[in-house]
Design an enzyme around this catalytic site. Sequence first.
Site, PDB file in Angstrom:
ATOM      1  N   CYS A   1      44.904  33.945  49.201  1.00 43.59           N
ATOM      2  CA  CYS A   1      44.398  35.297  48.921  1.00 43.59           C
ATOM      3  C   CYS A   1      44.908  36.491  49.970  1.00 43.59           C
ATOM      4  O   CYS A   1      44.704  36.043  51.145  1.00 43.59           O
ATOM      5  CB  CYS A   1      42.855  35.212  48.897  1.00 43.59           C
ATOM      6  SG  CYS A   1      42.132  36.889  48.777  1.00 43.59           S
ATOM      7  N   GLU A   2      45.447  37.335  49.492  1.00 45.75           N
ATOM      8  CA  GLU A   2      46.034  38.393  50.301  1.00 45.75           C
ATOM      9  C   GLU A   2      44.738  39.113  50.796  1.00 45.75           C
ATOM     10  O   GLU A   2      45.118  40.036  52.002  1.00 45.75           O
ATOM     11  CB  GLU A   2      47.071  39.331  49.712  1.00 45.75           C
ATOM     12  CG  GLU A   2      46.289  40.162  48.586  1.00 45.75           C
ATOM     13  CD  GLU A   2      47.621  41.018  47.834  1.00 45.75           C
ATOM     14  OE1 GLU A   2      47.182  41.931  47.174  1.00 45.75           O
ATOM     15  OE2 GLU A   2      48.739  40.542  47.588  1.00 45.75           O
ATOM     16  N   HIS A   3      43.625  39.373  50.432  1.00 43.88           N
ATOM     17  CA  HIS A   3      42.550  39.794  51.003  1.00 43.88           C
ATOM     18  C   HIS A   3      41.836  39.316  52.274  1.00 43.88           C
ATOM     19  O   HIS A   3      41.362  40.081  53.057  1.00 43.88           O
ATOM     20  CB  HIS A   3      41.476  39.919  49.832  1.00 43.88           C
ATOM     21  CG  HIS A   3      42.049  41.108  48.702  1.00 43.88           C
ATOM     22  ND1 HIS A   3      41.245  40.786  47.491  1.00 43.88           N
ATOM     23  CD2 HIS A   3      42.882  41.873  48.423  1.00 43.88           C
ATOM     24  CE1 HIS A   3      41.853  41.659  46.603  1.00 43.88           C
ATOM     25  NE2 HIS A   3      42.966  42.370  47.201  1.00 43.88           N
ATOM     26  N   HIS A   4      41.932  37.972  52.510  1.00 46.75           N
ATOM     27  CA  HIS A   4      41.055  37.357  53.253  1.00 46.75           C
ATOM     28  C   HIS A   4      41.870  36.269  53.981  1.00 46.75           C
ATOM     29  O   HIS A   4      41.544  35.796  54.959  1.00 46.75           O
ATOM     30  CB  HIS A   4      39.626  36.609  52.801  1.00 46.75           C
ATOM     31  CG  HIS A   4      38.777  37.775  52.086  1.00 46.75           C
ATOM     32  ND1 HIS A   4      38.548  37.814  50.804  1.00 46.75           N
ATOM     33  CD2 HIS A   4      38.105  38.383  52.713  1.00 46.75           C
ATOM     34  CE1 HIS A   4      37.799  38.625  50.595  1.00 46.75           C
ATOM     35  NE2 HIS A   4      37.262  39.151  51.791  1.00 46.75           N
TER      36      HIS A   4
ATOM     37  N   GLN B   1      45.161  36.195  42.151  1.00 44.28           N
ATOM     38  CA  GLN B   1      45.317  35.555  41.186  1.00 44.28           C
ATOM     39  C   GLN B   1      46.138  36.369  39.838  1.00 44.28           C
ATOM     40  O   GLN B   1      46.955  35.923  39.376  1.00 44.28           O
ATOM     41  CB  GLN B   1      44.113  34.717  40.729  1.00 44.28           C
ATOM     42  CG  GLN B   1      44.273  33.829  39.282  1.00 44.28           C
ATOM     43  CD  GLN B   1      43.121  33.190  39.009  1.00 44.28           C
ATOM     44  OE1 GLN B   1      42.383  32.726  40.128  1.00 44.28           O
ATOM     45  NE2 GLN B   1      42.857  32.711  37.965  1.00 44.28           N
TER      46      GLN B   1
ATOM     47  N   HIS C   1      38.400  29.869  44.709  1.00 45.02           N
ATOM     48  CA  HIS C   1      38.773  31.001  45.369  1.00 45.02           C
ATOM     49  C   HIS C   1      37.851  30.579  46.639  1.00 45.02           C
ATOM     50  O   HIS C   1      36.618  30.882  46.389  1.00 45.02           O
ATOM     51  CB  HIS C   1      38.563  32.397  45.041  1.00 45.02           C
ATOM     52  CG  HIS C   1      39.649  32.805  44.139  1.00 45.02           C
ATOM     53  ND1 HIS C   1      40.638  33.490  44.237  1.00 45.02           N
ATOM     54  CD2 HIS C   1      39.654  32.377  42.783  1.00 45.02           C
ATOM     55  CE1 HIS C   1      41.601  33.700  43.010  1.00 45.02           C
ATOM     56  NE2 HIS C   1      40.938  33.156  42.167  1.00 45.02           N
TER      57      HIS C   1
ATOM     58  N   CYS D   1      37.521  32.386  49.063  1.00 40.86           N
ATOM     59  CA  CYS D   1      37.156  33.691  49.566  1.00 40.86           C
ATOM     60  C   CYS D   1      35.652  33.849  48.858  1.00 40.86           C
ATOM     61  O   CYS D   1      34.797  34.654  49.320  1.00 40.86           O
ATOM     62  CB  CYS D   1      37.924  35.004  49.551  1.00 40.86           C
ATOM     63  SG  CYS D   1      38.370  35.027  47.808  1.00 40.86           S
TER      64      CYS D   1
END
Length: 191
Positions: free
Chosen positions: A81-84, A122, A150, A152
């Site tokens: 995941c690019e956020h976390h 995703q 996920h 996250c």
Amino acid sequence: MKKNYQENKQHIESGTKRLLQAIGDDPTRDGLLETPERVFKAYSEIFASTGETQFDNYKLFPTDQDADMVIVGDIPFYAMCEHHLLPFFGTVSVGYVPDGEIIGLSKIPRLVDWAARRPSVQENLTALICSEMQRIVHPKGIAVHVHSRHMCMEMRGINRPGTFTTTSLYKGDLKTDAFLRQEFMMKVSDK
């Protein structure tokens, strides 16, 4: 991560040591001595496609048959995941209606691996697989269905283990023909 191997290795290893210190651990203790190098090796594999804009590892074959739909289903994948920078993983199913050419079946899982080996979400992973299939095969229609978990969401934030997220994208005949779309979903859901 292919360019500047030594520079990337140095940045990741020193960043890993600083991260370990920032969370209150000692990067010089026995259990962590080799962790920075292990993280570099893992990230080299996990993010191997970062910066690549096209999938090139494929071969097309002409077909003179009026094929209905080709489906490769339940392709396992692992992504970050690019956020976390936490993992998300699950399966991808790809279906397409050929228009004079077909792609080697083994290349579809390779395309999924290629698309997953970069920081992403995703929804973007689903779109990237779909757009690359369109660019490569030029099918009459295409469907991509992604079903994943996920970390996250499961190990932080809302802390909901076992929660699944599903994304789908349809183009061409699979977008406009409800019966064809339903056939795809029935086949990828039939277990």
